[in-house]
Each structure stands twice: as structure tokens, then as C-alpha cells.
Motif scaffolding. Structure first.
Motif, mmCIF file in Angstrom:
data_model
loop_
_atom_site.group_PDB
_atom_site.id
_atom_site.type_symbol
_atom_site.label_atom_id
_atom_site.label_comp_id
_atom_site.label_asym_id
_atom_site.label_seq_id
_atom_site.Cartn_x
_atom_site.Cartn_y
_atom_site.Cartn_z
ATOM 1 N N UNK A 16 4.174 -6.708 12.050
ATOM 2 C CA UNK A 16 3.185 -5.700 12.425
ATOM 3 C C UNK A 16 3.152 -5.641 13.939
ATOM 4 N N UNK A 17 3.155 -4.408 14.458
ATOM 5 C CA UNK A 17 3.189 -4.217 15.908
ATOM 6 C C UNK A 17 1.912 -3.508 16.329
ATOM 7 N N UNK A 18 1.303 -4.010 17.384
ATOM 8 C CA UNK A 18 0.092 -3.380 17.901
ATOM 9 C C UNK A 18 0.478 -2.049 18.551
ATOM 10 N N UNK A 19 -0.061 -0.917 18.077
ATOM 11 C CA UNK A 19 0.319 0.373 18.661
ATOM 12 C C UNK A 19 -0.201 0.552 20.087
ATOM 13 N N UNK A 20 -1.161 -0.262 20.482
ATOM 14 C CA UNK A 20 -1.727 -0.118 21.819
ATOM 15 C C UNK A 20 -0.902 -0.853 22.868
ATOM 16 N N UNK A 21 -0.432 -2.076 22.537
ATOM 17 C CA UNK A 21 0.247 -2.852 23.581
ATOM 18 C C UNK A 21 1.647 -3.301 23.190
ATOM 19 N N UNK B 16 7.565 -5.624 20.603
ATOM 20 C CA UNK B 16 8.460 -5.065 19.610
ATOM 21 C C UNK B 16 9.770 -4.645 20.265
ATOM 22 N N UNK B 17 9.674 -4.136 21.499
ATOM 23 C CA UNK B 17 10.888 -3.691 22.171
ATOM 24 C C UNK B 17 11.839 -4.853 22.396
ATOM 25 N N UNK B 18 11.298 -6.029 22.755
ATOM 26 C CA UNK B 18 12.139 -7.194 22.978
ATOM 27 C C UNK B 18 12.820 -7.644 21.686
ATOM 28 N N UNK B 19 12.195 -7.374 20.556
ATOM 29 C CA UNK B 19 12.773 -7.755 19.262
ATOM 30 C C UNK B 19 13.695 -6.674 18.710
ATOM 31 N N UNK B 20 13.849 -5.575 19.453
ATOM 32 C CA UNK B 20 14.673 -4.487 18.959
ATOM 33 C C UNK B 20 13.967 -3.659 17.913
ATOM 34 N N UNK B 21 12.650 -3.595 18.027
ATOM 35 C CA UNK B 21 11.872 -2.820 17.064
ATOM 36 C C UNK B 21 11.092 -1.737 17.803
ATOM 37 N N UNK B 22 10.648 -0.742 17.048
ATOM 38 C CA UNK B 22 9.795 0.290 17.620
ATOM 39 C C UNK B 22 8.718 0.625 16.585
ATOM 40 N N UNK B 23 7.483 0.799 17.075
ATOM 41 C CA UNK B 23 6.385 1.091 16.155
ATOM 42 C C UNK B 23 6.043 2.575 16.245
ATOM 43 N N UNK B 28 1.792 3.394 12.459
ATOM 44 C CA UNK B 28 2.070 1.981 12.742
ATOM 45 C C UNK B 28 3.175 1.368 11.888
ATOM 46 N N UNK B 29 4.023 2.197 11.276
ATOM 47 C CA UNK B 29 5.182 1.621 10.582
ATOM 48 C C UNK B 29 6.180 1.126 11.625
ATOM 49 N N UNK B 35 17.473 3.236 15.243
ATOM 50 C CA UNK B 35 17.970 3.518 13.898
ATOM 51 C C UNK B 35 17.574 4.912 13.435
ATOM 52 N N UNK B 36 16.404 5.349 13.852
ATOM 53 C CA UNK B 36 15.942 6.665 13.432
ATOM 54 C C UNK B 36 15.241 7.356 14.590
ATOM 55 N N UNK B 37 15.300 8.692 14.589
ATOM 56 C CA UNK B 37 14.621 9.475 15.619
ATOM 57 C C UNK B 37 13.156 9.655 15.268
ATOM 58 N N UNK B 38 12.894 9.817 13.974
ATOM 59 C CA UNK B 38 11.531 10.074 13.550
ATOM 60 C C UNK B 38 11.105 9.017 12.534
ATOM 61 N N UNK B 39 9.807 8.835 12.386
ATOM 62 C CA UNK B 39 9.266 7.808 11.491
ATOM 63 C C UNK B 39 9.566 8.171 10.037
ATOM 64 N N UNK B 40 10.058 7.182 9.284
ATOM 65 C CA UNK B 40 10.403 7.422 7.882
ATOM 66 C C UNK B 40 9.149 7.648 7.039
ATOM 67 N N UNK B 41 8.010 7.167 7.519
ATOM 68 C CA UNK B 41 6.806 7.285 6.707
ATOM 69 C C UNK B 41 6.027 8.567 7.002
#
Lengths: 214, 216
Positions: A16-21, B16-23, B28-29, B35-41
Motif C-alpha cells: 500500500x502506497x500513501x497517495x500523499x507522500x 514507491x518510486x524507489x521500489x519501482x512502483x507507482x500509485x 490508490x491502486x 508497466x501501464x499508462x493508465x490505472x487498471x482499476x
């Protein structure tokens, strides 16, 4: 291809990622009446409540009734030296009609009446299928997005404080009477605030995709 | 309160960026970066950092500031009584209230229509400048400033509502009548633009430049 290794190890669904930070955490679902909070910026991430869905639907229904009633009944009346004037909530917003202010009348009407009403409709539309375990209605995700987006533009509580300020301004010049709509509007403010505090965005998004239990 | 276990082993937050993730900031998915341009959800565009966010912040900020000037120059209310027509600007109206002894209401008007808007311009500028220049403010402090701006900014609309209530209620034929003044339109626009300015800001930028001192 070593650099890609950490990316493939992590399952995004367990994070889970905080959308704010942007802080990332292993997902732990809190139990009812507990809150999951981002440790870095203290944004509430998951705030589940027992029976929240049903309570929000009930509150949203009362918002609908209160808005309609507040629009229909007299809001405030004034009396000074034999002259009287009585206004409704709609007339308040329409004080700005006229060539230069026309758009402002619609904006004010939107902030105090239309947006609270629309948000109540949207929350019913999104939550009824989730609570009664039916397939989600078409466009529910879009509806929930707008429920969230419109939140800052719902200004019923500010309008009520505005009434207080306006009344004190004219209190020593004229006699003011509160109509039924005034008290309904005060009730509306309380209901809207309670309703928003019950809503857990994370849980709703989760249920919209995995519709089993909330 | 459930304390979330941090992904990293140290007490420092891992982004999340350091882990190679994007929220997805809408729903908040969590997705893998790139991997994707737009959110799958929910279909929202995925951006690890909204690099154009500051441009939008400054654009709305400037529009709000431009509208705030005529909002203070033109009259907010025009009061017509039997003998005279009186036009009050925001500050003039508050001064009038002080002369009548209504200090509390004058304070509400001055705080909501003068202190909050000016404070908001300063606060948004402070946050927007602090994320591109080195500053001594911690992430927690900047986030607090931004949160206050987002929460309090809407309350400036109170003056518009007061004008709406007064000018619809005080319509007593020849005795007294209140009309909205030109300033009301500019003031409302200024409030809306500054709200949009605060909303346009990507709060994740706050922590990027200050990863060392952000756990406070």
C-alpha cells in the motif's frame, strides 16, 4: 537484467502506497474501528467501520430529504418599520442574478445546494450494490471518483456560518426570523460532516473490484 | 491505530518510486512503474511524480492573485437607504463594523477575507518554492502548511455567502436595499482559483528533496 530484479519480486497487490507522500508499506488490513495511518505524513490510509456502508446510505438519504425540504420551506425573514421580506435558499443564491453576476448565482447555488445533493446521490449509487451484495452499477467507479473530487466544493457548512455573520450585521437594524429551512440546513451540515467521516475510500475501491464483503 | 510495517528494514520511509512502483492518486491502486499508462482499476493516468504540477500551481496562483486586487478595490456591497447610497469594500465594511462596535463579526470578515487569502498566497508560494530550492523546512512542516491551506481556503467563500444572504434578505422597498457589488465576482473567482492552485500541487514532491529529515 539485475536492476529489474527488485521490481519482479514485489507483488504490487501486497503493497500500500500513501497517495500523499509516496511512502510504501506492506499491506496490513486494519480491523474494524482501527485506522491505518501513513507513518511519514499521517494521512489516513484505511479507516474501516462496521456497517459503514449502510450508515452512509441512511445519512445520504437524509441529506436528500433535507436538501429538498430546505429548498422548499422559507429560510429567513426580516421585518423593519412595517416592511417585511421572506426568502428561500434558492433566492439567496439568486441574489447574484443580473448581467454581471449571472454565473456567480449558479456557482453559489452549486456550492450550497447542488453539490451536497449530487454527492449524496453518488454515494447511494456507489454503495447500495456493495451493501446489498449485488453487481456494481455501471459507472460506479466514475461516480466514486466524482464523489471524492466534489468534496472540497461542498460548502453547506460555510454557508451556515455565513448566515450567522449576515444576521449579526443586520440584527440591530431589523427583526430576523428563522424559517424551517434554516434549521433543516443546520441539520444538513451535521449529517454531511458525519457522512464524510464514515467513508473509507480504500475499502470502497477495494469492494468495487472484489465485490464480496465490505 | 495500526502501525503500518515499513517496506524497508530501517525506520526511514521507502518510496514507491524507489521500489519501482507507482500509485494511482485517484483510487490508490499500486502498479509497477512503466508497466501501464493508465490505472487498471479506475483509468486515471499514472504519474510517479506530476512534473507539470508546479506550473499549474503557479498559473492558478497568479490568476487568483490578479482577481484578488479588484476584489479589494471595488465595493463588495451597495446599501441604499432612504437618505443615502453607501458602497463598502471588504476592508471598508469591516472598519464600519468596528465603528458600530461589532468586533467579533469584523474579526471574522477580516480573517476570512483578508488574512486567509493573503496567508494562502504566501503559503502556496512557500510550499511551491520549497520543493525546488533547498529550504530548512521539514517535509512534515510543509505538508502541514499545505494541509491547512487546503482545509482553510474554502472558508474564504463565507464573504460571498454573506453578500448573497444580505442582498436577498435586505430588500425592504424604499426603506433599505442591499445589492452585491462588483468585487463579489472577483472575490469568488479569486477563492476558486486559489483552491485549484492548492489542489494542483503534487504533495509527493515535498519529500523528494528532503529524504533525510522527514520522519519527524
Amino acid at each position: 537484467m539485475n536492476a529489474a530484479a527488485p521490481q519482479t519480486e514485489i507483488n504490487p497487490d501486497e503493497i500500500i502506497v500513501c497517495p500523499t507522500c509516496d511512502a510504501a508499506y506492506h499491506l496490513q488490513r486494519p480491523s474494524f474501528d482501527e485506522r491505518a495511518v501513513c507513518e511519514r505524513c499521517h494521512t489516513a490510509l484505511i479507516t474501516p467501520r462496521r456497517k459503514a456502508g449502510m450508515q452512509i446510505i441512511a445519512l445520504a438519504l437524509s441529506v436528500l430529504i433535507l436538501v429538498v425540504a430546505a429548498v422548499c420551506f422559507p429560510f429567513l425573514s426580516i421585518r423593519a418599520a412595517g416592511a417585511t421580506n421572506s426568502i428561500s435558499v434558492l433566492e439567496t443564491a439568486l441574489a447574484f442574478r443580473g448581467e454581471a453576476y449571472g454565473p456567480l448565482a449558479w456557482v453559489v447555488l452549486g456550492f450550497i445546494v447542488v453539490i451536497p445533493f449530487v454527492r449524496a446521490v453518488l454515494s447511494i449509487y456507489v454503495l447500495v450494490p456493495l451493501v446489498f451484495e449485488r453487481p456494481v452499477y455501471r459507472g460506479a467507479k466514475e461516480a466514486f471518483k466524482w464523489l471524492d473530487r466534489l468534496h472540497p466544493w461542498s460548502m453547506a457548512e460555510i454557508f451556515v456560518l455565513g448566515c450567522a455573520v449576515a444576521l449579526v450585521k443586520v440584527a440591530d437594524l431589523a427583526e430576523i426570523r428563522f424559517g424551517a429551512a434554516f434549521w433543516m440546513f443546520c441539520g444538513l451540515v451535521v449529517v454531511v460532516l458525519v457522512q464524510d467521516s464514515f467513508l473509507c475510500r480504500w475499502s470502497v475501491w477495494n469492494s468495487l473490484v472484489h465485490p464480496r464483503k465490505q | 491505530m495500526v502501525g503500518m510495517e515499513l517496506s524497508g528494514s530501517s525506520s526511514k520511509a521507502v518510496t514507491a518510486r524507489a521500489l519501482g512502483l507507482v500509485v494511482c492518486r485517484n483510487c490508490t491502486k499500486v502498479h509497477r512503474l512503466g508497466e501501464a499508462e493508465t490505472c487498471a482499476r479506475c483509468g486515471q493516468r499514472l504519474l510517479s511524480r506530476d512534473t507539470k504540477s508546479l506550473q499549474r500551481v503557479w498559473a492558478w496562483w497568479l490568476l487568483g492573485l490578479i482577481c484578488y486586487i479588484p476584489a479589494n478595490m471595488y465595493p463588495m456591497l451597495q446599501t441604499r437607504t432612504l437618505l443615502k447610497v453607501q458602497e463598502d469594500t471588504i476592508v471598508g465594511g469591516a472598519v464600519e463594523l468596528i465603528h458600530h462596535g461589532s468586533y467579533g463579526i469584523a474579526a471574522i470578515i477580516l480573517i476570512a477575507s483578508v488574512a486567509i487569502p493573503i496567508g494562502k498566497f504566501a503559503a502556496v508560494a512557500l510550499v511551491a518554492i520549497s520543493v525546488v530550492r533547498p529550504s530548512s523546512l521539514s517535509g512534515a512542516k510543509l505538508r502541514f502548511v499545505h494541509e491547512v491551506v487546503e482545509y482553510v481556503g474554502r472558508w474564504s467563500m463565507i464573504d460571498i455567502f454573506v453578500v448573497a444572504i444580505l442582498s436577498s434578505l435586505v430588500q425592504l422597498n424604499s426603506l433599505a436595499a442591499v445589492q452585491p457589488g462588483q468585487a463579489s465576482l472577483f472575490f469568488a473567482l479569486s477563492v476558486v482559483f486559489t483552491m485549484l492552485s492548492a489542489q494542483a500541487f503534487d504533495t509527493r514532491l515535498i519529500w523528494d528533496t528532503r529524504l533525510q529529515d522527514d520522519t519527524a
